[in-house]
Design a protein around this motif. Structure first.
Motif, PDB file in Angstrom:
ATOM      1  N   UNK A  51     -17.304  -6.159  19.134  1.00  0.00           N
ATOM      2  CA  UNK A  51     -17.189  -6.954  17.963  1.00  0.00           C
ATOM      3  C   UNK A  51     -17.763  -6.117  16.806  1.00  0.00           C
ATOM      4  N   UNK A  52     -18.852  -5.331  17.081  1.00  0.00           N
ATOM      5  CA  UNK A  52     -19.068  -4.605  15.525  1.00  0.00           C
ATOM      6  C   UNK A  52     -18.392  -3.804  15.324  1.00  0.00           C
ATOM      7  N   UNK A  53     -17.437  -3.265  16.237  1.00  0.00           N
ATOM      8  CA  UNK A  53     -16.642  -2.100  15.744  1.00  0.00           C
ATOM      9  C   UNK A  53     -15.117  -2.736  15.228  1.00  0.00           C
ATOM     10  N   UNK A  54     -15.131  -4.200  15.155  1.00  0.00           N
ATOM     11  CA  UNK A  54     -13.841  -4.806  14.654  1.00  0.00           C
ATOM     12  C   UNK A  54     -14.065  -5.781  13.591  1.00  0.00           C
ATOM     13  N   UNK A  55     -13.158  -5.785  12.749  1.00  0.00           N
ATOM     14  CA  UNK A  55     -13.301  -6.709  11.587  1.00  0.00           C
ATOM     15  C   UNK A  55     -13.583  -8.183  11.754  1.00  0.00           C
ATOM     16  N   UNK A  56     -13.004  -8.670  12.787  1.00  0.00           N
ATOM     17  CA  UNK A  56     -13.008 -10.021  12.924  1.00  0.00           C
ATOM     18  C   UNK A  56     -13.689 -10.580  14.381  1.00  0.00           C
ATOM     19  N   UNK A  57     -14.423  -9.770  15.018  1.00  0.00           N
ATOM     20  CA  UNK A  57     -14.850 -10.212  16.278  1.00  0.00           C
ATOM     21  C   UNK A  57     -13.847  -9.498  17.221  1.00  0.00           C
ATOM     22  N   UNK A  95      -5.212 -14.349  -2.200  1.00  0.00           N
ATOM     23  CA  UNK A  95      -4.704 -13.071  -2.148  1.00  0.00           C
ATOM     24  C   UNK A  95      -4.127 -12.845  -0.399  1.00  0.00           C
ATOM     25  N   UNK A  96      -3.186 -11.963  -0.177  1.00  0.00           N
ATOM     26  CA  UNK A  96      -2.830 -11.522   1.063  1.00  0.00           C
ATOM     27  C   UNK A  96      -4.155 -10.820   1.575  1.00  0.00           C
ATOM     28  N   UNK A  97      -4.642 -11.119   2.570  1.00  0.00           N
ATOM     29  CA  UNK A  97      -6.035 -10.578   2.997  1.00  0.00           C
ATOM     30  C   UNK A  97      -6.059  -9.197   3.455  1.00  0.00           C
ATOM     31  N   UNK A  98      -6.943  -8.470   3.140  1.00  0.00           N
ATOM     32  CA  UNK A  98      -7.344  -7.057   3.900  1.00  0.00           C
ATOM     33  C   UNK A  98      -8.572  -7.227   4.613  1.00  0.00           C
ATOM     34  N   UNK A  99      -8.495  -6.906   5.701  1.00  0.00           N
ATOM     35  CA  UNK A  99      -9.634  -7.437   6.577  1.00  0.00           C
ATOM     36  C   UNK A  99     -10.460  -6.257   7.099  1.00  0.00           C
ATOM     37  N   UNK A 100     -10.081  -4.829   6.410  1.00  0.00           N
ATOM     38  CA  UNK A 100     -10.753  -3.788   6.687  1.00  0.00           C
ATOM     39  C   UNK A 100     -11.899  -3.586   5.478  1.00  0.00           C
ATOM     40  N   UNK A 105     -10.933   0.551  -2.888  1.00  0.00           N
ATOM     41  CA  UNK A 105     -10.147  -0.004  -3.900  1.00  0.00           C
ATOM     42  C   UNK A 105      -9.214  -1.108  -3.524  1.00  0.00           C
ATOM     43  N   UNK A 106      -9.488  -2.486  -3.668  1.00  0.00           N
ATOM     44  CA  UNK A 106      -8.589  -3.398  -3.121  1.00  0.00           C
ATOM     45  C   UNK A 106      -7.451  -4.035  -4.300  1.00  0.00           C
ATOM     46  N   UNK A 107      -6.450  -3.811  -4.193  1.00  0.00           N
ATOM     47  CA  UNK A 107      -5.808  -4.548  -5.425  1.00  0.00           C
ATOM     48  C   UNK A 107      -5.355  -5.921  -4.913  1.00  0.00           C
ATOM     49  N   UNK A 134      -4.688  -2.143   6.928  1.00  0.00           N
ATOM     50  CA  UNK A 134      -4.310  -0.828   6.361  1.00  0.00           C
ATOM     51  C   UNK A 134      -4.948   0.484   6.337  1.00  0.00           C
ATOM     52  N   UNK A 135      -6.179   0.174   5.526  1.00  0.00           N
ATOM     53  CA  UNK A 135      -7.158   1.327   5.296  1.00  0.00           C
ATOM     54  C   UNK A 135      -7.841   1.672   6.608  1.00  0.00           C
ATOM     55  N   UNK A 136      -7.867   1.031   7.446  1.00  0.00           N
ATOM     56  CA  UNK A 136      -8.866   1.169   8.779  1.00  0.00           C
ATOM     57  C   UNK A 136      -8.131   1.975   9.782  1.00  0.00           C
ATOM     58  N   UNK A 137      -6.704   2.099   9.880  1.00  0.00           N
ATOM     59  CA  UNK A 137      -6.047   2.594  10.615  1.00  0.00           C
ATOM     60  C   UNK A 137      -6.099   4.128  10.814  1.00  0.00           C
ATOM     61  N   UNK A 138      -6.326   5.002   9.705  1.00  0.00           N
ATOM     62  CA  UNK A 138      -6.618   6.432   9.760  1.00  0.00           C
ATOM     63  C   UNK A 138      -7.973   6.743  10.303  1.00  0.00           C
ATOM     64  N   UNK A 139      -8.862   5.723  10.274  1.00  0.00           N
ATOM     65  CA  UNK A 139     -10.378   5.922  10.471  1.00  0.00           C
ATOM     66  C   UNK A 139     -10.245   5.995  12.182  1.00  0.00           C
TER      67      UNK A 139
END
Lengths: 145, 777
Positions: free
Chosen positions: B469-475, B84-89, B95-97, B330-335
Motif C-alpha cells: 500500500x505505501x507504494x500505491x496511490x489507493x491502497x 474533475x476527472x481525478x488523477x490519483x498519482x 502540475x495538474x490541469x 498518467x504521471x506515475x507510469x514513467x516512474x
C-alpha cells in the motif's frame, strides 16, 4: 498534406483564367458542389458533399480568390467544416500557354481534421487527386460548350 | 457418524483446468454493459471536438433539443460543478490541469467531449449530436512531445508555456563514478511508441438513478469497481453509500479500464438529471480517440561498462508524452519505468531524469506492462548494443551480469527488494529448447547464402503484485470473502475484479483445494460493490498475486471455524479438517462440510466464543511486490526485397512463481506476446502535426491478426515467491514485457551484417526496406 499537379485545358489562357474565376462555372465543376454564393468581392460561400472512405457528409465552406494576376496566376483558399470534420486548403494556380491551349499547374497544402482525418487519411491523397482531376475534366467539358 | 476413510484426492492447484467462465462466453450468454436493458432506458451520444486545440466561442443546442426523441442536451456549462476527472498519482511539483467532464471554454485534444445528447434511442441520440452547433476558434496544437519542449511551441495549457507537467529525478549508487571508471560507454535513443490498448469490448456505461432512494447504480466496463465508486461519489457529490458500481462481464481492459473517465461521471450526472436510466456505449472510433493510450516514450540511454562486459551504470533521460491531461495514473507510469531500469542485472549505479510533457493528444496511462515494457525494452536493447560493441555473445553478457540466486533478497539501486530469482534457469531452458548453438550455425549458413536471419534474446524482469500500500496511490491490499452455504456449497467473493483473467477458475481451484471440495462446489463472484467487500481491482499482475493470498488467508480463517464446529459436533478436541471433512483423530468418526455448515446456521449449539454462520473475510496487505522473470528467444527472417519480417520461432520461458493453472498462464503469455509483437512490428498511434489522430480505426491501426502470429512455445520454470503463502508472482504482463526487446534484438541481429545497430518500433516492412536501401529508418 502537400498537393500538386498539372492539367491541360483546351482553351486559350485568357478564357481559362476567366473560367477559373467564374462562380457559375466553378459550381458546375467542383465535385459535389451545391452552389457558390458571392459574399464579398472574391469570397464565396459553398456547400459541398464529400465522401471519403466509409464516411460522407455535407461541408459548409468558404472559397476565397486572392493574388489575382490575370491571366497568369491566382491563389485559391478553400475552408470547410461539417459533421465529419473540417478541411482547409490553400493553393497557387499558374497558367501558361501550351500546345495551343493552357497548362494549369497547382501547388498547395491541404489540412483535414475530425473523423475524416481519423479514418480517411490514407485515402486523402488519392481522393484529393481524383477530385481535382474530375474538376479539370469537367472544366474542359465546359470549355468545349 | 461412521468411521471414515479419507482418500487423498489430487490437488486442483497446478492442473490445466478449463475455465469456468468459458461456457457463458462462448455461448453468448454473458452480460456485458451493452447487454443491459432497462425499462425507460435512454441513450446518450457525445459531441466531441474535431480540433486538437480550440476555443469554444459558443454552442447552439436548439436544433438538437428540438429533434423529436431528444430529451436533454447538456454542455460544459451544465456539468462544470461536477468534480474533475481525478488523477490519483502525486509527484513533487506536479502540475495538474483541471479536467472538466465536458469542455467548458476550450478543447485540448481531438475527441475532447463538448456536449452530450440524450434521446429515447441511440440513433436519435446520434442524429441529435450532429445537430449541436459548436463554434470553434482553432488554436495551434502540438502533438510531438519533443517538439512540445521546444521554445515557442504552442502551450497545451496556456498557464504553463513550457508544456512541462513535472520533472522527476531518481538516482542510486554513484553514476558519475561508474561513468568515469567505464572502459566503454554506449549511447542510444530508444522510443516506445504510443499504442492504443484496443480491448475487444469498448467502454460502456449504464447509469440508473432511483429518485425515491436517491441512489445511483453505475454499470461500467471497468477494472476497478470499488475505486470507481469512491471517486465517482466525490465527483457527483453523492454520499458513497448511495452509489453502487457494477462491473459486469468486462471484455478486456489491459489497463485502459484502470481509470475513472469523464463519461462515467457524465452518465451518472445525466441519470440524476433526467431521472431515467441512460446508456452510453463507446464506438470503436471514440475508443481510439478518447480512451487512454499507452507507452509514448522517447528515451536517451547511456550505459557504462568494462571491456569484459561488466555493466557499471545506466543513465536515462526519459521524455514521457502525457497527452493533454492526467488520467488516473498518467504521471506515475514513467516512474515505474525508472524502478525497472536495472532489469535482472547486478549493477547498482542508476540515474534517471523524467520530463513529463503535455501534448494535444489523448492522455497516456497504464497499458499492459505500464512503464515496465518501456524499461525492459531499454535495458535489453542496451545490453545487446553493449554486446555488439564488445563483440560478445548476447547470452554470455547477460549471464555475466545476472544477480545470482544466493544474492536474494536483492536490493536494487532503484529502491526495490527483488524477492527471489534464478535468472540462469529460464535462459538456459530457452537456449536448450531453441538449440542455440544450432541456431547460430544455421544463421552462419544463411548469411553465406545472403539471407538475413536473426536470433534475439531478452531476459526480462518485472514488478508484479501491485502492491504494498505505501507504494500505491489507493491502497495495494486485496480482500476476499468465503461463504459456505448451509448445504456446504462455497461462494468466494474477491475484490480483484477480473476482466478476462479467469479468476472464477483459479480462485475456485485454490478454495476447492483448501476446503477439500470439487471445482463445481465453488462459485466466485466479483465486480459488484453491493456484493463483495471493498477491493482494489485487477491490474499490475495483482489478481492472483494479491487477490490469491487474500483468499488463502480468508480460507485459513474459515477453516479454524469449521474445525471448532466439527469438534463440537464430534465432541472431541482432537479434530483435523481434511478433504472436506472434520475427522476425530481418536475415534475416526467424521462430519462433512455440509453437516458442519448446516449446524453453524441452525446454531442449536455454538462452540465457545463462536458466532453462527460460516463466512470469513480477509484483507491482505502484501509485504512486498513480487518479481517474476523469464527469457524469450525469437528467430526472425527478414525478406531482403520487401523488408517483411517473419517470426519463425518464438520461445518463451517465463518464471511467474508457483503456477495455479498452466492453461491460463499459457493464455496470458500468448496474449501478452501478441500485444508485444503488435508493438514490435505493427502498431503505432499516429498524430499529425496538428494533433489529428491519423490511426483512428482498425483499418489504420494494425493490431496483429491470428494469421500474423507465430506459434508461441510457452514454457516455465517455477521459483516460488517468499512474499505470499501461495508462492505466486503474476504473469499478466510478462508477454508484453519480455517480447519487444527479443523481437527487436532478433531483427537487429539479422541486419547487423549491414551495420544496423538499433531500430525503433514498429519495425514495419517500409522501415526495414528503407534501412536495406541504405537509408535512415
Amino acid at each position: 498534406m502537400k498537393i500538386g499537379g498539372v492539367y491541360q485545358l483546351p482553351v486559350a489562357r485568357d478564357r481559362a483564367y476567366s473560367m477559373l474565376q467564374d462562380p457559375a462555372i466553378l459550381a458546375r465543376c467542383i465535385p459535389g458542389c451545391g452552389g457558390l454564393n458571392r459574399t464579398a468581392g472574391n469570397e464565396y460561400n459553398m456547400q459541398m458533399k464529400l465522401a471519403l472512405a466509409s464516411i460522407s457528409g455535407l461541408f459548409e465552406g468558404k472559397v476565397r480568390i486572392t493574388e489575382q494576376n490575370p491571366p497568369e496566376s491566382f491563389r485559391l483558399a478553400v475552408e470547410g467544416k461539417g459533421k465529419i470534420g473540417f478541411m482547409k486548403g490553400d493553393g497557387l494556380l499558374r497558367l501558361v500557354d501550351k500546345d495551343g491551349g493552357t497548362e494549369v499547374s497547382y501547388v498547395g497544402d491541404v489540412q483535414v481534421g475530425g473523423t475524416i482525418a481519423a479514418v480517411g487519411q490514407r485515402l486523402l491523397d488519392t481522393t484529393a487527386k481524383m477530385m481535382i482531376k474530375r474538376f479539370f475534366d469537367q472544366l474542359a467539358e465546359c470549355a468545349g460548350q | 457418524m461412521a468411521p471414515t476413510i479419507i482418500t487423498k484426492t489430487e490437488k486442483l492447484v497446478g492442473q490445466r483446468i478449463r475455465r469456468k467462465e468459458d461456457p457463458r462466453l462462448i455461448t453468448g450468454t454473458a452480460t456485458y454493459v451493452d447487454d443491459i436493458q432497462m425499462q425507460g432506458m435512454h441513450h446518450a451520444c457525445i459531441v466531441r471536438s474535431p480540433y486538437a486545440a480550440a476555443k469554444i466561442a459558443g454552442i447552439d443546442t436548439k436544433a438538437a433539443s428540438a429533434l423529436p426523441g431528444v430529451v436533454a442536451v447538456f454542455t460544459g456549462a451544465d456539468t462544470k460543478d461536477v468534480g474533475p476527472v481525478p488523477c490519483g498519482a502525486s509527484l513533487p511539483g506536479l502540475r495538474v490541469p483541471y479536467h472538466h467532464i465536458l469542455a467548458v471554454d476550450r478543447t485540448y485534444f481531438a475527441g475532447h467531449p463538448v456536449a452530450v445528447v440524450v434521446a429515447t434511442d441511440r440513433y436519435i441520440a446520434r442524429d441529435g449530436a450532429e445537430l449541436v452547433e459548436v463554434d470553434y476558434d482553432p488554436l495551434p496544437a502540438v502533438a510531438d512531445p519533443e517538439k512540445a519542449l521546444e521554445a515557442g511551441a504552442p502551450a497545451v495549457h496556456p498557464e504553463w508555456a513550457d508544456n512541462i507537467a513535472f520533472n522527476f529525478h531518481q538516482e542510486g549508487g554513484d553514476t558519475a563514478k561508474a561513468f568515469a571508471e567505464a572502459e566503454v560507454v554506449v549511447k542510444q535513443r530508444i522510443t516506445s511508441q504510443r499504442l492504443i490498448p484496443t480491448a475487444m469490448e469498448t467502454r460502456g456505461v449504464v447509469a440508473d438513478y432511483n429518485t425515491g432512494d436517491e441512489a445511483l447504480t453505475v454499470y461500467s466496463s471497468t477494472q476497478i469497481p470499488h475505486l470507481l465508486r469512491t471517486l465517482l461519489a466525490q465527483m457527483l457529490g453523492l454520499p458513497e453509500h448511495h452509489l453502487r458500481v457494477v462491473a459486469p462481464e468486462v471484455g478486456g481492459g489491459f489497463g485502459s479500464k484502470l481509470n475513472v473517465y469523464a463519461e462515467e461521471a457524465l452518465m451518472g450526472f445525466v441519470a440524476m438529471r433526467i431521472g431515467k436510466p441512460v446508456k452510453w456505449i463507446e464506438s470503436r472510433r471514440e475508443n481510439y480517440l478518447c480512451t487512454i493510450h499507452g507507452r509514448g516514450h522517447v528515451d536517451y540511454y547511456e550505459m557504462a561498462a568494462r571491456k569484459d562486459g561488466t555493466i557499471l551504470g545506466l543513465r536515462l533521460k526519459l521524455i514521457q508524452d502525457l497527452g493533454a491531461y492526467h488520467q488516473l495514473l498518467t504521471p506515475a507510469i514513467p516512474t515505474l519505468s525508472v524502478l525497472m531500469m536495472p532489469g535482472l542485472y547486478r549493477f547498482k549505479n542508476i540515474q534517471a531524469d523524467i520530463v513529463g510533457v503535455f501534448t494535444n493528444c489523448v492522455p497516456t496511462d497504464a497499458y499492459r506492462g505500464a512503464g515496465r515494457p518501456e524499461a525492459t525494452h531499454g535495458i535489453e536493447r542496451m545490453v545487446d548494443i553493449l554486446a555488439a560493441e564488445l563483440k560478445m555473445d548476447p547470452v554470455e553478457i547477460r549471464m555475466k551480469n545476472f544477480i545470482q540466486p544466493e544474492e536474494f533478497p536483492f536490493a536494487t539501486a532503484t529502491g526495490l527488494i527483488y524477492d527471489s530469482g534464478n535468472y540462469d534457469a529460464p535462459l538456459k531452458k530457452a537456449l536448450e529448447l531453441a538449440d542455440y548453438p544450432g541456431l547460430r550455425r544455421r544463421q552462419a549458413e544463411a548469411r553465406k547464402q545472403g539471407k538475413l536471419m536473426g536470433v534475439g534474446v531478452s531476459t526480462y524482469g518485472e514488478i508484479c503484485a501491485f502492491g504494498p500500500s505505501p507504494a500505491t496511490p489507493a491502497g495495494g491490499w486485496e480482500c476476499a470473502t468465503v461463504k459456505i452455504d448451509p448445504s456446504g456449497k462455497v461462494t468466494v467473493g474477491t475484490g480483484a475484479s477480473p476482466h478476462g483473467q479467469g479468476e472464477e477458475t483459479t480462485f475456485a481451484q485454490i478454495a476447492a483445494d483448501e476446503l477439500g471440495v470439487g471445482m463445481d462446489d465453488v462459485v466466485v463472484v466479483h465486480g459488484d460493490t453491493a456484493v463483495v467487500p471493498y477491493g482494489i481491482g485487477t491490474f499490475g499482475s495483482r489478481g492472483t498475486a494479491v487477490g490469491g493470498p487474500a483468499l488463502y488467508y480468508a480460507l485459513q480463517k474459515l477453516k479454524e471455524k469449521i474445525k471448532k464446529f466439527g469438534a463440537m459436533l464430534l465432541e472431541s478436541e482432537d479434530v483435523t479438517f481434511v478433504e472436506g471433512r472434520c475427522v476425530c483423530n481418536r475415534s475416526g468418526k467424521s462430519v462433512s462440510l455440509a453437516e458442519v455448515a448446516g449446524a453453524s446456521y441452525r446454531a442449536m449449539k455454538l462452540p465457545p466464543g463462536e458466532d453462527p454462520g460460516m463466512q470469513a473475510t480477509y484483507f491482505w496487505e502484501p509485504p512486498n511486490f513480487t518479481f517474476p522473470f523469464g527469457a524469450h528467444i525469437v528467430v526472425t527472417e527478414v525478406d531482403a526485397d520487401t523488408g517483411k519480417i517473419a517470426v519463425s520461432r518464438y520461445i518463451a520461458v517465463d518464471d511467474c512463481g508457483k503456477i495455479i493453472n498452466p492453461l491460463l498462464v499459457d493464455g496470458q503469455v500468448h496474449g501478452g506476446v501478441a500485444q508485444g509483437l503488435g508493438q514490435a512490428l505493427f502498431e503505432q498511434a499516429v498524430y499529425d502535426e496538428n494533433g489529428q489522430l491519423l490511426t483512428g480505426e482498425l483499418m489504420d491501426y494494425a493490431i496483429p491478426k491470428a494469421t500474423m502470429m507465430p506459434w508461441v512455445e510457452s514454457h516455465h520454470t517455477e521459483t516460488p515467491s517468499p512474499v505470499n503463502p501461495l508462492g505466486v508472482k503474476g504473469v499478466g504482463e510478462a508477454g508484453t514485457i519480455g517480447c519487444t526487446p527479443a523481437v527487436v534484438n532478433s531483427v537487429v541481429d539479422a541486419l547487423s551484417v549491414l551495420g544496423v545497430r538499433h531500430i525503433d518500433m514498429p519495425m514495419t516492412p517500409e522501415k526495414i526496406w528503407t534501412l536495406l536501401q541504405g537509408g535512415q529508418a
